[in-house]
Design an enzyme around this catalytic site. Structure first.
Site, short mmCIF file in Angstrom:
data_model
loop_
_atom_site.label_atom_id
_atom_site.label_comp_id
_atom_site.label_asym_id
_atom_site.label_seq_id
_atom_site.Cartn_x
_atom_site.Cartn_y
_atom_site.Cartn_z
CD GLU A 57 61.02 62.64 56.74
OE1 GLU A 57 61.38 62.22 55.63
OE2 GLU A 57 61.06 63.84 57.06
N1 CAA Z 1 54.96 55.64 45.62
C1 CAA Z 1 53.72 55.63 45.07
N2 CAA Z 1 52.76 54.74 45.45
C2 CAA Z 1 53.07 53.86 46.42
C3 CAA Z 1 54.35 53.82 47.03
C4 CAA Z 1 55.31 54.75 46.58
N3 CAA Z 1 56.54 54.76 47.12
N4 CAA Z 1 54.37 52.85 47.96
C5 CAA Z 1 53.15 52.28 47.94
N5 CAA Z 1 52.37 52.89 47.00
C6 CAA Z 1 51.00 52.54 46.60
C7 CAA Z 1 50.95 51.08 46.20
O1 CAA Z 1 51.24 50.92 44.83
C8 CAA Z 1 49.50 50.73 46.49
O2 CAA Z 1 48.70 51.24 45.43
P1 CAA Z 1 47.32 50.52 44.94
O3 CAA Z 1 46.33 50.82 46.03
O4 CAA Z 1 47.01 51.21 43.67
O5 CAA Z 1 47.62 49.08 44.81
C9 CAA Z 1 49.20 51.55 47.74
O6 CAA Z 1 50.15 52.64 47.75
C10 CAA Z 1 49.34 50.77 49.02
O7 CAA Z 1 50.67 50.26 49.07
P2 CAA Z 1 51.10 49.10 50.06
O8 CAA Z 1 50.14 47.95 49.93
O9 CAA Z 1 52.56 48.83 49.84
O10 CAA Z 1 50.87 49.79 51.47
P3 CAA Z 1 51.10 49.26 52.95
O11 CAA Z 1 49.90 49.55 53.76
O12 CAA Z 1 51.64 47.86 52.92
O13 CAA Z 1 52.23 50.28 53.50
C11 CAA Z 1 54.44 51.03 54.00
C12 CAA Z 1 53.48 50.39 52.99
C13 CAA Z 1 55.75 51.13 53.24
C14 CAA Z 1 54.64 50.21 55.23
C15 CAA Z 1 53.93 52.46 54.36
O14 CAA Z 1 52.77 52.39 55.15
C16 CAA Z 1 54.97 53.26 55.09
O15 CAA Z 1 55.87 53.86 54.48
N6 CAA Z 1 54.86 53.35 56.46
C17 CAA Z 1 55.69 54.22 57.24
C18 CAA Z 1 55.03 55.56 57.39
C19 CAA Z 1 56.01 56.65 57.63
O16 CAA Z 1 57.08 56.70 57.05
N7 CAA Z 1 55.62 57.59 58.46
C20 CAA Z 1 56.43 58.73 58.72
C21 CAA Z 1 55.58 59.89 58.99
S1 CAA Z 1 56.33 61.41 58.64
C22 CAA Z 1 57.42 61.72 59.85
O17 CAA Z 1 57.83 60.92 60.62
C23 CAA Z 1 57.95 63.07 59.71
C24 CAA Z 1 58.49 63.73 60.84
O18 CAA Z 1 58.04 63.68 61.95
C25 CAA Z 1 59.63 64.62 60.58
#
Ligand code: CAA
Length: 385
Positions: free
Chosen positions: A364
């Site tokens: 996550e």
């Molecule tokens: N809520 C709503 N919108 C959001 C947001 C949020 N929390 N965070 C970003 N956004 C939106 C931004 O506003 C942006 O919107 P626009 O296109 O309109 O400008 C868009 O999303 C892109 O945002 P970023 O430029 O910040 O995106 P990024 O590519 O830099 O990525 C990141 C940000 C935080 C690194 C994200 O990619 C991330 O969280 N990565 C980790 C992924 C992850 O957690 N994976 C887990 C998978 S699930 C799992 O593991 C479950 C399991 O097995 C149990």
């Protein structure tokens, strides 16, 4: 600090504690050895009405909110982190529908999840798209009235057990995160396959699978929220709500490890006395308990913020995840140390806590990604000096 809990919180805590003692404790070590799915626990959770406690009442759930869910996850994970994961990953899988689905999708899918009749999984990550979740290779192409999904997912937690999958694919890779689109896919769809199961270090009762989409046809009615390009936002909104319950899983693991360490150090005699009577050991126990208490307050604060409808919870949610899961790793490692040689042996329950804790720092969103989310929020907010 149980005095700070409401009657409702205590009701859920006691219910979960009873299930953990009655159904999880007797099977935890065996499931860790065999990798079998905890179906008997899922049935007990289902009968107690806990499978849909995060789902709104309008769709058959209890609408109990995130804090109550975190308390339940904490109690179950205190006894087995793996079982805690098999339970709460259903919340992760269904939150995209709760938060971003259309009314029709909510009515179609949520009641079966709330009743526990169907399990659900979240399919976002891929071999080459983990932390960089916006760089998906899985494609969804428009085809007549619907879409055709092609690609491979990795780390689909609960993959082999789930009947419904929230799947993220891109409709236009050149648009990056803005091309990501969510879909709902049911097991049995032609071209959908659950593949290889990962051989994991911990949470060994959880089936974490590859999932394959070989030209899977999806109707437009299963396009999440009915709009292309909203998938990344739906996934991020989901993770903002989900990270506190992974934090709660870490918190539960840390509490369980501390319980075992306390019990053992009081019982273990060396140099003619209980080792808990030595100051060096007491200092370790004191640090462990202090970290657990601090983690607990941060997890509950993040959950309360979500329940109160605070607009931007990304930072507090990420903080809870980092702190509680780093605490799980630290406290479970120290607990192994307190058991000495026995801690390193599979005959004792404690080494499992350390193995189960590790994944909470990774999934996550790795704890490095959480720190990135926190850092970005701090810079955005600025400071008044
Ligand atoms: N809520 C709503 N919108 C959001 C947001 C949020 N929390 N965070 C970003 N956004 C939106 C931004 O506003 C942006 O919107 P626009 O296109 O309109 O400008 C868009 O999303 C892109 O945002 P970023 O430029 O910040 O995106 P990024 O590519 O830099 O990525 C990141 C940000 C935080 C690194 C994200 O990619 C991330 O969280 N990565 C980790 C992924 C992850 O957690 N994976 C887990 C998978 S699930 C799992 O593991 C479950 C399991 O097995 C149990």
């Amino acid at each position: 600090m149980d005095e700070l809990l409401t009657k409702d919180n205590i009701h859920y805590r006691d219910l979960a504690r009873e299930i953990a003692q009655k159904y999880v404790k007797p099977v935890a070590a065996e499931l860790d050895r065999t990798g079998e799915y905890p179906w008997s626990v899922i049935t007990a959770l289902k009968e107690a009405g806990l499978m849909g406690m995060w789902i709104p009442r309008d769709y058959g759930g209890e609408g109990a909110g995130l804090l109550n869910l975190c308390i339940v996850v904490e109690e179950i994970s205190r006894v087995c982190g793996g079982v805690g994961c098999t339970y709460v990953v259903n919340a992760l899988g269904s939150l995209p529908i709760v938060l971003g689905g259309s009314e029709e999708q909510k009515r179609k899918y949520l009641p079966d999840i709330a009743s526990g009749n169907k399990l659900i999984a979240f399919a976002l990550s891929e071999k080459d798209a983990g932390s960089d979740a916006g760089s998906l290779g899985t494609r969804a192409e428009r085809d007549g009235e619907g879409y055709v999904i092609t690609g491979d997912k990795k780390w689909t937690t609960n993959g082999a057990a789930a009947s419904i999958f929230t799947v993220f694919a891109t409709v236009s890779p050149e648009r990056g995160t803005r091309g990501v689109t969510g879909f709902i896919v049911e097991r049995g769809a032609a071209g959908f396959e659950v593949g290889k199961r990962e051989d994991l270090m911990g949470i060994r009762c959880v089936p974490v699978n590859e999932t394959h989409f070989k030209g899977v046809r999806v109707a437009s009615s299963d396009l999440l929220g009915g709009k292309e390009g909203q998938g990344f936002k739906h996934a991020m909104m989901t993770l903002d709500v989900a990270r506190p319950f992974v934090a709660a899983q870490g918190l539960g693991i840390a509490r369980g490890a501390l319980d075992h360490a306390l019990e053992y150090t009081k019982r273990r005699q060396q140099f003619g006395q209980s080792i808990a009577s030595f100051q060096g050991i007491q200092f370790m126990l004191a640090d462990m308990a202090t970290q657990v208490e601090a983690a607990r307050h941060l997890v509950y604060a993040a959950a309360r913020a979500v329940d109160a409808g605070v607009k931007d919870v990304s930072k507090i949610s990420a903080m809870s995840k980092v702190f509680a899961t780093d605490t799980a790793m630290k406290v479970s490692t120290d607990a192994v140390q307190l058991f000495g040689g026995y801690g390193y042996s599979r005959e004792y329950p404690i080494e499992k806590y350390m193995r189960d804790a590790k994944i909470t720092q990774i999934y996550e969103g790795t704890n490095q990604i959480q720190r990135m989310v926190i850092g970005r929020a701090l810079i955005r907010e600025g400071a008044s000096v």
